[in-house]
Design an enzyme around this catalytic site. Structure first.
Site, PDB file in Angstrom:
ATOM      1  N   LYS A  93      -7.764  19.026   0.517  1.00 21.92           N
ATOM      2  CA  LYS A  93      -6.543  19.301  -0.244  1.00 21.92           C
ATOM      3  C   LYS A  93      -5.889  17.985  -0.609  1.00 21.92           C
ATOM      4  O   LYS A  93      -5.499  17.206   0.253  1.00 21.92           O
ATOM      5  CB  LYS A  93      -5.543  20.142   0.550  1.00 21.92           C
ATOM      6  CG  LYS A  93      -4.388  20.583  -0.365  1.00 21.92           C
ATOM      7  CD  LYS A  93      -3.194  21.145   0.369  1.00 21.92           C
ATOM      8  CE  LYS A  93      -2.160  20.109   0.750  1.00 21.92           C
ATOM      9  NZ  LYS A  93      -1.564  19.360  -0.373  1.00 21.92           N
TER      10      LYS A  93
ATOM     11  N   GLY B 118      -0.556  12.228   7.787  1.00 23.63           N
ATOM     12  CA  GLY B 118       0.764  12.560   7.241  1.00 23.63           C
ATOM     13  C   GLY B 118       1.820  12.501   8.323  1.00 23.63           C
ATOM     14  O   GLY B 118       1.694  11.720   9.272  1.00 23.63           O
ATOM     15  N   SER B 119       2.848  13.331   8.192  1.00 24.26           N
ATOM     16  CA  SER B 119       3.990  13.246   9.103  1.00 24.26           C
ATOM     17  C   SER B 119       3.697  13.944  10.428  1.00 24.26           C
ATOM     18  O   SER B 119       2.833  14.823  10.518  1.00 24.26           O
ATOM     19  CB  SER B 119       5.211  13.892   8.446  1.00 24.26           C
ATOM     20  OG  SER B 119       4.960  15.261   8.219  1.00 24.26           O
TER      21      SER B 119
ATOM     22  N   GLY C  29       1.741  17.462  11.152  1.00 19.80           N
ATOM     23  CA  GLY C  29       0.614  17.376  12.088  1.00 19.80           C
ATOM     24  C   GLY C  29       0.749  18.387  13.212  1.00 19.80           C
ATOM     25  O   GLY C  29      -0.215  19.065  13.582  1.00 19.80           O
TER      26      GLY C  29
ATOM     27  N   GLU D 100      -3.705  11.492  12.131  1.00 24.59           N
ATOM     28  CA  GLU D 100      -3.182  10.150  11.875  1.00 24.59           C
ATOM     29  C   GLU D 100      -1.764  10.339  11.351  1.00 24.59           C
ATOM     30  O   GLU D 100      -1.569  10.749  10.223  1.00 24.59           O
ATOM     31  CB  GLU D 100      -4.101   9.463  10.857  1.00 24.59           C
ATOM     32  CG  GLU D 100      -4.044   7.978  10.961  1.00 24.59           C
ATOM     33  CD  GLU D 100      -2.973   7.444  10.074  1.00 24.59           C
ATOM     34  OE1 GLU D 100      -1.803   7.380  10.532  1.00 24.59           O
ATOM     35  OE2 GLU D 100      -3.283   7.102   8.946  1.00 24.59           O
TER      36      GLU D 100
ATOM     37  N   CYS E 248       1.248   3.902   6.338  1.00 24.89           N
ATOM     38  CA  CYS E 248       1.399   4.384   7.726  1.00 24.89           C
ATOM     39  C   CYS E 248       1.394   3.225   8.701  1.00 24.89           C
ATOM     40  O   CYS E 248       2.081   3.252   9.708  1.00 24.89           O
ATOM     41  CB  CYS E 248       0.337   5.414   8.063  1.00 24.89           C
ATOM     42  SG  CYS E 248      -1.258   5.089   7.354  1.00 24.89           S
TER      43      CYS E 248
ATOM     44  N   GLU F 273      10.241   6.540  11.483  1.00 29.91           N
ATOM     45  CA  GLU F 273       9.516   6.038  10.323  1.00 29.91           C
ATOM     46  C   GLU F 273      10.381   6.219   9.062  1.00 29.91           C
ATOM     47  O   GLU F 273      10.857   7.319   8.783  1.00 29.91           O
ATOM     48  CB  GLU F 273       8.217   6.835  10.181  1.00 29.91           C
ATOM     49  CG  GLU F 273       7.294   6.308   9.111  1.00 29.91           C
ATOM     50  CD  GLU F 273       5.930   7.014   9.122  1.00 29.91           C
ATOM     51  OE1 GLU F 273       5.910   8.260   9.141  1.00 29.91           O
ATOM     52  OE2 GLU F 273       4.903   6.315   9.095  1.00 29.91           O
TER      53      GLU F 273
END
Ligand code: NAI
Ligand code: MG
Length: 491
Positions: A179, A232-233, A237, A254, A288, A385
């Site tokens: 995706k 992603g975030s 996740g 990740e 990231c 972040e």
């Protein structure tokens, strides 16, 4: 060079370019202008189902698995060749869709191609073991693919992040449903195009675009997937991990970071400033592994902050296509989030030595390169972040405190050390909780070096030879033979 791209993009399912079943589309915005650059077919649950069914059928056909691994590798070299040939188109697309410079877009293309050659070259080197059980047994292991790998990619480096997981999957004979990110999906379609041109079997690689809450969520919950790769975030996740837990699916996660570089007293300060600027201002900090914190000796704070602010103020701000240093952030929503975090930092007592504001006078989504001094470790700007061009400078009085500060967030993706003393570098690297430690150059390393997090930054490793271990599960075969006790032909 032309400054326009194809206006309508389709999904790639089972070797064909297709619209969404519901015929919906997603509008794709150029973050440097705020204007639409293209539309893409919107995939939802029913499209996900088609793609997973195709990937399952391709996996069950064993077409990839039965190939001699060397030939699978050669097929991947072909994908790389096509990506390289399309590098100029990719660069322009990534520039208009994502806001990068042309050089940054070109880098995406070349990195993606490199992933296919790197893992293509390893396809025939993933070996099992023979385990000694004595003369009456033959025991060996087979590194077996999981099956259908569901891959969810973020918008910051969509092409190279997609390439690194698709390449690992193909090298190990898994099939893929990927995706692409709804905020900047276009460059990932060049992987589909390259696979198509290279003659990858239909269904082996499927790429679709949709929103997270339906397309992404439906993909990770699909009963026919066997493996998940997510970047992603943390919040997303966690929701994916819950879906994976239902069906006991292995995941590679990740999830970003709040990575710190520690400047030791003996460091080359100018080198550290240059490295930190690249660590936090590249791609407007939407990385990231960005260096979002710099930890300095208290007595050096004034000197370092002054130099860091001068560096930030020297950067030109504008659209990537014009070659500016500081390019836009991906969306109005991200710009708002970043601006909000800057305002909160100032309110909490941090001092913006440079930047700190959104550029309301510009059409796109631009945030000034920002350096916050007088940051204390409990502030949100020191812990969470930002995913924007915002550096937090913290201070320490002794080296143990510096390590504790660096390790003092919930994240643990990367860490950095600035020193001229190899002993200091090694001492610090050993104590830093991070999957990757950079010494004297942020982002030192590359496709060959394993990458991934500790703590809430996730688990599993991408890049390097190590990544392949996350795409296979060991099957042990134990065979009873009779070599020792009477196996001689004829009795
Ligand atoms: P996100 O984590 O929601 O999006 C990443 C990908 O996950 C996108 O493709 C999205 O469509 C998909 N997704 C979203 N919800 C999903 C679900 N329930 N199931 C399956 N897939 C889903 O990140 P977002 O909202 O775009 O950005 C928010 C923050 O996340 C950023 O400010 C940044 O701090 C962090 N982030 C970190 C990245 C990294 O490289 N580690 C990349 C992108 C965002
Ligand atoms: Mg989201």
């Amino acid at each position: 060079m032309a400054d326009n791209i194809k206006k309508y993009w389709q999904n790639y399912i089972n070797g064909d370019w297709v619209d969404g079943i519901d015929k919906d589309r997603i509008s794709i915005e150029n973050p440097a202008t705020g204007k639409e650059v293209a539309e893409i077919a919107r995939a939802k649950g029913n499209d996900v189902d088609l793609a997973v069914t195709a990937a399952r059928a391709c996996f069950e056909s064993r077409e990839l698995y039965n190939m001699r691994p060397t030939n699978r590798g050669l097929l991947m070299f072909e994908i790389a060749r096509h990506l390289t040939e399309m590098a100029d188109d990719i660069a322009l697309t990534e520039c208009l869709d994502n806001g990068k410079t042309i050089a940054g877009g070109k880098n995406e293309a070349m990195a993606a191609a490199r992933y296919f050659t790197y893992y293509g070259g390893l396809a025939d080197k993933l070996e099992g073991r023979m385990i000694p059980l004595g003369a009456d047994y033959l025991d060996y292991t087979i590194p077996s693919p999981f099956g259908v790998s569901a891959q969810i990619v973020p918008w910051n480096f969509p092409l190279q992040i997609a390439a690194r997981s698709v390449a690992c999957a193909l090298a190990t004979a898994n099939t893929v449903v990927l995706k692409s990110p709804e905020l900047s999906p276009l460059s990932t379609y060049f992987i589909a195009e390259a696979c198509h041109r290279a003659g990858v079997p239909a269904g082996a690689v499927n790429i679709l675009c949709g929103f997270g809450h339906d397309c992404g969520a439906d993909l990770v919950a699909h009963p026919d997937i066997d493996h998940i790769v997510f970047t992603g975030s943390v919040a997303t996740g966690q929701s994916i991990l819950r879906a994976a837990a239902e069906r006991v699916i292995p995941c590679i996660m990740e999830l970003g970071g709040k990575s710190a570089g520690i400047l030791f007293e003996d460091a080359d300060v100018d080198q550290a400033i240059t490295s930190t600027a690249s660590g936090i201002f590249s791609h407007a900090g939407q990385v990231c592994s960005a260096q979002s914190r710099l930890i300095v000796p208290t007595k050096m704070q004034d000197e370092v902050v002054e130099k860091m602010a001068a560096k930030a103020n020297s950067l030109s701000i504008g659209p990537g296509i014009e070659g500016h240093d500081l390019t836009p952030v991906i969306s109005g929503q991200q710009a708002e989030k970043i601006e909000g975090m800057c305002l909160a930092a100032a309110q909490a007592g941090a001092e913006a030595a440079a930047g700190g504001r959104r550029r309301d006078d510009m059409a796109g989504h631009f945030i000034e390169p920002t350096v916050f001094a007088n940051v204390s470790p409990d502030m949100t700007i020191a812990r969470e972040e930002v995913f924007g061009p915002v550096l937090a400078v913290l201070t320490y009085d002794d080296v143990d405190e510096a390590i504790a500060l660096a390790n003092g967030t919930d994240y643990g993706l990367c860490a950095g050390v600035y020193t001229k003393d190899l002993n200091t570098a090694h001492w610090a690297a050993d104590r830093l909780s991070a999957g990757q430690v950079f010494v004297n150059e942020w982002f030192a390393g590359g496709i060959e070096t394993p990458f991934g997090g500790t703590k809430r930054s996730g688990y599993g490793r991408e890049k390097g030879q190590e990544a392949l271990q996350n795409y296979v599960q060991t099957k042990n075969v134990g065979i009873r033979v009779t070599a020792g006790g009477g196996g001689r032909p004829g009795g």
